[in-house]
Design a protein around this motif. Structure first.
Motif, PDB file in Angstrom:
ATOM      1  N   HIS A  27      31.227 -22.347 -19.380  1.00  0.00           N
ATOM      2  CA  HIS A  27      30.653 -23.300 -20.324  1.00  0.00           C
ATOM      3  C   HIS A  27      29.135 -23.189 -20.393  1.00  0.00           C
ATOM      4  N   ILE A  28      28.596 -23.690 -21.482  1.00  0.00           N
ATOM      5  CA  ILE A  28      27.164 -23.902 -21.643  1.00  0.00           C
ATOM      6  C   ILE A  28      26.996 -25.407 -21.798  1.00  0.00           C
ATOM      7  N   PHE A  29      26.144 -26.002 -20.972  1.00  0.00           N
ATOM      8  CA  PHE A  29      25.929 -27.442 -21.031  1.00  0.00           C
ATOM      9  C   PHE A  29      24.494 -27.730 -21.443  1.00  0.00           C
ATOM     10  N   SER A  30      24.304 -28.887 -22.056  1.00  0.00           N
ATOM     11  CA  SER A  30      22.971 -29.392 -22.353  1.00  0.00           C
ATOM     12  C   SER A  30      22.589 -30.334 -21.218  1.00  0.00           C
ATOM     13  N   VAL A  31      21.423 -30.070 -20.625  1.00  0.00           N
ATOM     14  CA  VAL A  31      20.982 -30.823 -19.444  1.00  0.00           C
ATOM     15  C   VAL A  31      19.567 -31.338 -19.684  1.00  0.00           C
ATOM     16  N   GLY A  50      25.444 -38.985 -22.188  1.00  0.00           N
ATOM     17  CA  GLY A  50      25.957 -39.339 -23.504  1.00  0.00           C
ATOM     18  C   GLY A  50      25.434 -38.364 -24.520  1.00  0.00           C
ATOM     19  N   ASP A  51      26.015 -38.399 -25.692  1.00  0.00           N
ATOM     20  CA  ASP A  51      25.600 -37.501 -26.776  1.00  0.00           C
ATOM     21  C   ASP A  51      25.657 -36.041 -26.341  1.00  0.00           C
ATOM     22  N   GLU A  52      26.653 -35.726 -25.499  1.00  0.00           N
ATOM     23  CA  GLU A  52      26.944 -34.360 -25.042  1.00  0.00           C
ATOM     24  C   GLU A  52      25.877 -33.730 -24.152  1.00  0.00           C
ATOM     25  N   TYR A  53      25.176 -34.550 -23.353  1.00  0.00           N
ATOM     26  CA  TYR A  53      24.296 -33.929 -22.364  1.00  0.00           C
ATOM     27  C   TYR A  53      24.345 -34.681 -21.036  1.00  0.00           C
ATOM     28  N   TYR A  54      23.863 -33.983 -20.002  1.00  0.00           N
ATOM     29  CA  TYR A  54      23.968 -34.438 -18.620  1.00  0.00           C
ATOM     30  C   TYR A  54      22.593 -34.546 -17.984  1.00  0.00           C
TER      31      TYR A  54
END
Length: 167
Positions: A27-31, A50-54
């Motif tokens: 996966h690629i995550f938004s951090v 929230g809003d797809e980031y960690y």
């Protein structure tokens, strides 16, 4: 990414060579960055904001290692010296791409990423306290560990290509 106008600072330059996350193997995550952070740093995923980031979490053995890697953005390109990629970093509170690493992934890092200049065939682990890669002669399969494949000399930069040996 933010641009650093202090010419005394050199930031890590990181390049993806062949990351499984680019091809749906991981996966690629938004951090969201907790501090100013260079590309090439290894981190882990913290709590979901929230809003797809960690949140950013320091990497520790046993956690999922992720490579911080955001494209440089050049708001100021009036002087060529400021357009060099080692002028860029990820600013605190910026939300950036982080690629989950797997065995066999390959990426390159500039020489300032290491605690000492590595040689081909040596191994590196990541120290979250210093945000540098620690060079050694033996593999450490208890945590993230990569092998140095080759030194790449460019006109303005020295890079080292790594292959992930263990996560």
């Amino acid at each position: 990414m933010a641009q650093d106008f202090n010419l005394e600072n050199k930031h890590i330059v990181a390049e993806s060579t062949a990351l499984g996350a680019t091809y749906y193997a991981n996966h690629i995550f938004s951090v969201k960055m907790a501090d100013d952070t260079d590309n090439g740093v290894i981190c882990s995923r913290g709590e979901y904001i929230g809003d797809e980031y960690y949140e950013f979490a320091d990497y520790a053995a046993g956690k999922e290692p992720m490579l911080v890697l955001a494209p440089p953005v050049m708001p100021f390109d009036g002087l060529k010296i400021y357009t060099s990629e080692d002028r860029f970093y990820n600013a605190k509170d910026a939300v950036v791409r982080c690629y989950v690493l797997g065995v066999g992934d390959r990426f390159s890092l500039s020489e300032v990423a290491f605690d000492a200049a590595p040689s081909d065939g040596q191994y590196v682990t990541f120290d979250p306290a210093t945000k540098l890669y620690t060079v050694g002669d033996a593999a450490d399969n208890s945590q993230f560990c990569a092998k140095v494949l080759t030194k790449i000399v460019r006109s303005n930069l020295v890079m080292y290509k790594l292959v992930v040996e263990s996560v």
